[in-house]
Each structure stands twice: as C-alpha cells, then as structure tokens.
Write a protein that holds these residues in place. Sequence first.
Motif, mmCIF file in Angstrom:
data_model
loop_
_atom_site.group_PDB
_atom_site.id
_atom_site.type_symbol
_atom_site.label_atom_id
_atom_site.label_comp_id
_atom_site.label_asym_id
_atom_site.label_seq_id
_atom_site.Cartn_x
_atom_site.Cartn_y
_atom_site.Cartn_z
ATOM 1 N N ALA A 49 0.856 -1.189 0.000
ATOM 2 C CA ALA A 49 0.000 0.000 0.000
ATOM 3 C C ALA A 49 0.889 1.236 0.000
ATOM 4 O O ALA A 49 1.958 1.245 0.622
ATOM 5 C CB ALA A 49 -0.905 0.014 1.224
ATOM 6 N N VAL A 50 0.464 2.260 -0.708
ATOM 7 C CA VAL A 50 1.197 3.525 -0.769
ATOM 8 C C VAL A 50 0.406 4.557 0.027
ATOM 9 O O VAL A 50 -0.805 4.708 -0.166
ATOM 10 C CB VAL A 50 1.383 4.002 -2.224
ATOM 11 C CG1 VAL A 50 2.308 5.216 -2.272
ATOM 12 C CG2 VAL A 50 1.932 2.877 -3.098
ATOM 13 N N ARG A 51 1.087 5.261 0.914
ATOM 14 C CA ARG A 51 0.462 6.249 1.795
ATOM 15 C C ARG A 51 1.067 7.612 1.497
ATOM 16 O O ARG A 51 2.281 7.824 1.657
ATOM 17 C CB ARG A 51 0.712 5.835 3.241
ATOM 18 C CG ARG A 51 0.198 6.766 4.329
ATOM 19 C CD ARG A 51 0.369 6.036 5.662
ATOM 20 N NE ARG A 51 0.273 6.865 6.833
ATOM 21 C CZ ARG A 51 -0.866 7.220 7.420
ATOM 22 N NH1 ARG A 51 -2.022 6.816 6.907
ATOM 23 N NH2 ARG A 51 -0.858 7.970 8.512
ATOM 24 N N TRP A 68 9.484 5.391 13.766
ATOM 25 C CA TRP A 68 9.058 4.684 14.967
ATOM 26 C C TRP A 68 8.361 3.353 14.714
ATOM 27 O O TRP A 68 8.424 2.450 15.572
ATOM 28 C CB TRP A 68 8.147 5.588 15.807
ATOM 29 C CG TRP A 68 8.915 6.671 16.486
ATOM 30 C CD1 TRP A 68 9.024 7.972 16.088
ATOM 31 C CD2 TRP A 68 9.710 6.552 17.669
ATOM 32 N NE1 TRP A 68 9.831 8.682 16.946
ATOM 33 C CE2 TRP A 68 10.264 7.824 17.932
ATOM 34 C CE3 TRP A 68 10.001 5.502 18.527
ATOM 35 C CZ2 TRP A 68 11.098 8.067 19.017
ATOM 36 C CZ3 TRP A 68 10.825 5.736 19.621
ATOM 37 C CH2 TRP A 68 11.364 7.007 19.853
ATOM 38 N N LEU A 69 7.671 3.170 13.608
ATOM 39 C CA LEU A 69 6.955 1.911 13.399
ATOM 40 C C LEU A 69 7.871 0.683 13.493
ATOM 41 O O LEU A 69 7.485 -0.316 14.124
ATOM 42 C CB LEU A 69 6.223 1.934 12.058
ATOM 43 C CG LEU A 69 4.975 2.810 11.983
ATOM 44 C CD1 LEU A 69 4.417 2.837 10.561
ATOM 45 C CD2 LEU A 69 3.898 2.325 12.958
ATOM 46 N N PRO A 70 9.065 0.714 12.897
ATOM 47 C CA PRO A 70 9.929 -0.474 13.033
ATOM 48 C C PRO A 70 10.320 -0.765 14.479
ATOM 49 O O PRO A 70 10.595 -1.914 14.830
ATOM 50 C CB PRO A 70 11.163 -0.098 12.198
ATOM 51 C CG PRO A 70 10.688 0.950 11.244
ATOM 52 C CD PRO A 70 9.659 1.739 12.017
ATOM 53 N N ARG A 71 10.325 0.251 15.326
ATOM 54 C CA ARG A 71 10.731 0.077 16.730
ATOM 55 C C ARG A 71 9.570 -0.393 17.611
ATOM 56 O O ARG A 71 9.784 -0.914 18.707
ATOM 57 C CB ARG A 71 11.316 1.384 17.256
ATOM 58 C CG ARG A 71 12.491 1.873 16.421
ATOM 59 C CD ARG A 71 12.896 3.281 16.772
ATOM 60 N NE ARG A 71 13.522 3.351 18.090
ATOM 61 C CZ ARG A 71 13.953 4.487 18.631
ATOM 62 N NH1 ARG A 71 13.831 5.631 17.962
ATOM 63 N NH2 ARG A 71 14.508 4.471 19.831
ATOM 64 N N LEU A 72 8.348 -0.202 17.130
ATOM 65 C CA LEU A 72 7.180 -0.591 17.910
ATOM 66 C C LEU A 72 6.661 -1.985 17.565
ATOM 67 O O LEU A 72 6.007 -2.625 18.393
ATOM 68 C CB LEU A 72 6.042 0.412 17.690
ATOM 69 C CG LEU A 72 6.271 1.867 18.091
ATOM 70 C CD1 LEU A 72 5.015 2.692 17.803
ATOM 71 C CD2 LEU A 72 6.662 1.983 19.554
ATOM 72 N N GLU A 82 4.089 -1.995 8.210
ATOM 73 C CA GLU A 82 5.524 -2.232 8.023
ATOM 74 C C GLU A 82 6.003 -1.372 6.859
ATOM 75 O O GLU A 82 5.512 -1.508 5.731
ATOM 76 C CB GLU A 82 5.790 -3.700 7.727
ATOM 77 C CG GLU A 82 7.248 -4.014 7.467
ATOM 78 C CD GLU A 82 7.482 -5.453 7.055
ATOM 79 O OE1 GLU A 82 8.626 -5.779 6.680
ATOM 80 O OE2 GLU A 82 6.516 -6.248 7.086
ATOM 81 N N VAL A 83 6.930 -0.491 7.122
ATOM 82 C CA VAL A 83 7.437 0.406 6.084
ATOM 83 C C VAL A 83 8.414 -0.362 5.201
ATOM 84 O O VAL A 83 9.473 -0.806 5.651
ATOM 85 C CB VAL A 83 8.123 1.635 6.706
ATOM 86 C CG1 VAL A 83 8.648 2.544 5.599
ATOM 87 C CG2 VAL A 83 7.157 2.396 7.606
ATOM 88 N N LEU A 84 8.049 -0.506 3.923
ATOM 89 C CA LEU A 84 8.899 -1.188 2.960
ATOM 90 C C LEU A 84 9.753 -0.220 2.159
ATOM 91 O O LEU A 84 10.777 -0.615 1.594
ATOM 92 C CB LEU A 84 8.048 -2.017 1.994
ATOM 93 C CG LEU A 84 7.162 -3.088 2.628
ATOM 94 C CD1 LEU A 84 6.333 -3.780 1.553
ATOM 95 C CD2 LEU A 84 8.009 -4.099 3.385
ATOM 96 N N GLY A 85 9.330 1.036 2.095
ATOM 97 C CA GLY A 85 10.083 2.030 1.334
ATOM 98 C C GLY A 85 9.690 3.430 1.724
ATOM 99 O O GLY A 85 8.521 3.702 2.007
ATOM 100 N N ALA A 86 10.675 4.327 1.779
ATOM 101 C CA ALA A 86 10.447 5.732 2.105
ATOM 102 C C ALA A 86 10.583 6.568 0.831
ATOM 103 O O ALA A 86 11.675 6.674 0.259
ATOM 104 C CB ALA A 86 11.441 6.197 3.170
ATOM 105 N N GLY A 87 9.457 7.135 0.391
ATOM 106 C CA GLY A 87 9.470 7.950 -0.811
ATOM 107 C C GLY A 87 9.861 9.387 -0.524
ATOM 108 O O GLY A 87 9.789 9.857 0.613
ATOM 109 N N GLU A 88 10.270 10.099 -1.578
ATOM 110 C CA GLU A 88 10.718 11.480 -1.460
ATOM 111 C C GLU A 88 9.898 12.364 -2.384
ATOM 112 O O GLU A 88 9.273 11.891 -3.343
ATOM 113 C CB GLU A 88 12.200 11.567 -1.824
ATOM 114 C CG GLU A 88 13.108 10.719 -0.932
ATOM 115 C CD GLU A 88 14.532 10.674 -1.445
ATOM 116 O OE1 GLU A 88 14.749 11.040 -2.624
ATOM 117 O OE2 GLU A 88 15.420 10.265 -0.673
#
Length: 294
Positions: A49-51, A68-72, A82-88
């Motif tokens: 999913a893209v947010r 923070w999501l990976p730490r929680l 689960e964050v699979l990619g950080a867009g810019e």
Amino acid sequence: MQPGLQPIDDDLVRRLIAGRFPQWAGMSVERLASGGTVNAMYRLGDDMAVRLPLVAGGAQDVVTEQEWLPRLADRLPVAIPEVLGAGEPAEGYPWPWSVHRWLVGEHPDAGVLGEPVLLATDLAGFVAAMRSITLPRAPRAYRGGPLAALDASTRAAIEELRRIPQEGVNCDAAVAVWEEALRTPETEGASAWLHADLMPGNLLVDGGRLTAVIDFGCMGVGDPACDLFPAWNLLPTDARRAFREALDVDDATWKRGRARTLSQALIALPYHRRTNPAMAHNARHVIREVLGEG
C-alpha cells in the motif's frame, strides 16, 4: 476531495513509484476509498500500500511513522504497518510518502460487531501494550496534552451545533459532560505511549477480532485517556465495560477519555457533515453514546 487538499491521482502514484522504486514499476495501482482526511491510500500490486499526505500537516506524520513503526512492531500484540520504502518529493508532489506491506482485514462497524466483548479485550490488550513501551525520546502525541487545551474549540463547536438544530444534539448535556471532565483533577504524572487516533477506520478486524492497527501519525507520549476512544466510537455498553475492566481505568481517566472522545466528535460533526459522510456518521454515533450514558 475537500478544498485545499493536494491533488493525487493514479498516474502520479505510478510515476512516483517508477522513479523511486523501479523494482515495483508496472504493478497495478488502485486508490482505496477512505474517510480519512490527511492521507490518500493506494494499493500497489497485491501485497503493498502507498500512503501519501494530502495536506502539509501530514508530512511529518509520515516521517514519524518511518522512524518509529519499526521500533514498535515487536512490542505490540497485533500487526501494524511495516514500512517497505520511504518515498521522497518528486514529480511535483511536495512531501515524503511511504510504501507499506498490505494488511488484511476490514474496518469494524459500530452497529454490527461480530464479537464485541472479545474485540474490546483485544483493544485493551493493544492499549496496554502501547502504555508499557518505554522507548526514550518519544514524540509528543498529537492529542496528548491537557484537557483544558481543548476547551475553546470544544465550546465553539457546541455553539455551532446549537445553530444546526437538525442535527438534534443536546448541547446543554454536552456542556455538562465537558465541564464535569474539566473539574476532574488531572491524574498526577500520568503519561504513556499512545496511538492517539483509535478510530474505527484505523482498526482492522477479521472474524470479529482485532488483527491490525494502522495510521500511527498521531502517536507519541501523552494523557492515557486519549486511547480510550473506542469505548464510545465503537463498542456497545457491555463491551465498553469489558474494555474498561481489562485496562483497570480509574474514574478520573475515564471521565477525561469520555470528554476527549466527545470533544473530537463535536468538532468533527459541523466540519464534516456535508463533506465526509464516514466522519460525520461516527461523530453522531459518539455523541449519542456519550450523552446517552447520562
């Protein structure tokens, strides 16, 4: 779309994906219907999913989630994004965005819960797990400050609803609930990790049980009463009682939670009544549930 929201369409999402994550270029892109007002959500292929923020205020939420999501995740009893990619920013789109793993489930409907008491227990387990987190340098929760900080906006919303008699809100009763909570002493030293936006649209269920909690943009440390929202925005009376008992909530915190939930609904109803049916529907439900308790 409401005025002032960033325009986003399927083609823009395809271009953003192709430019930042070429390994996912060519996958199907489908916008998801949502009552949310801060982010647009698109399904990418079958498993992602893209947010993307619709407003500038949502941009920091995305960055906060990415941090923070990976730490929680391994500290909570149900799935979270689960964050699979950080867009810019790119292609004329001005803010950061994320790709998450797709989470299976449906949003619960307050009127037709399959297992309301079990769901209440699941929700209490999630809230308790959030409260047990001790990670340092936590952000401040979006709604986690003193109840009195909401006084002006809550009273303004009540007066606006007095001018909308067709909504049928008992404004005097709303004032009474609000003022009772303001008179209740704040719990000394009360502060905990919060999701801070436990609306039905941010919960996923399967077979009546909680399977995932999404949209952590408001998360952080603040008043524990902020995570009592499901007691009135989702759960019927018997399940509400089970939720409170499972969390062992004291009277002062319960009154603050009820007043915070009511405040959010009172503010949301006049704002969304003509533009966002889902938000307006849940606001009406909350107002009925809170004021119906007497």
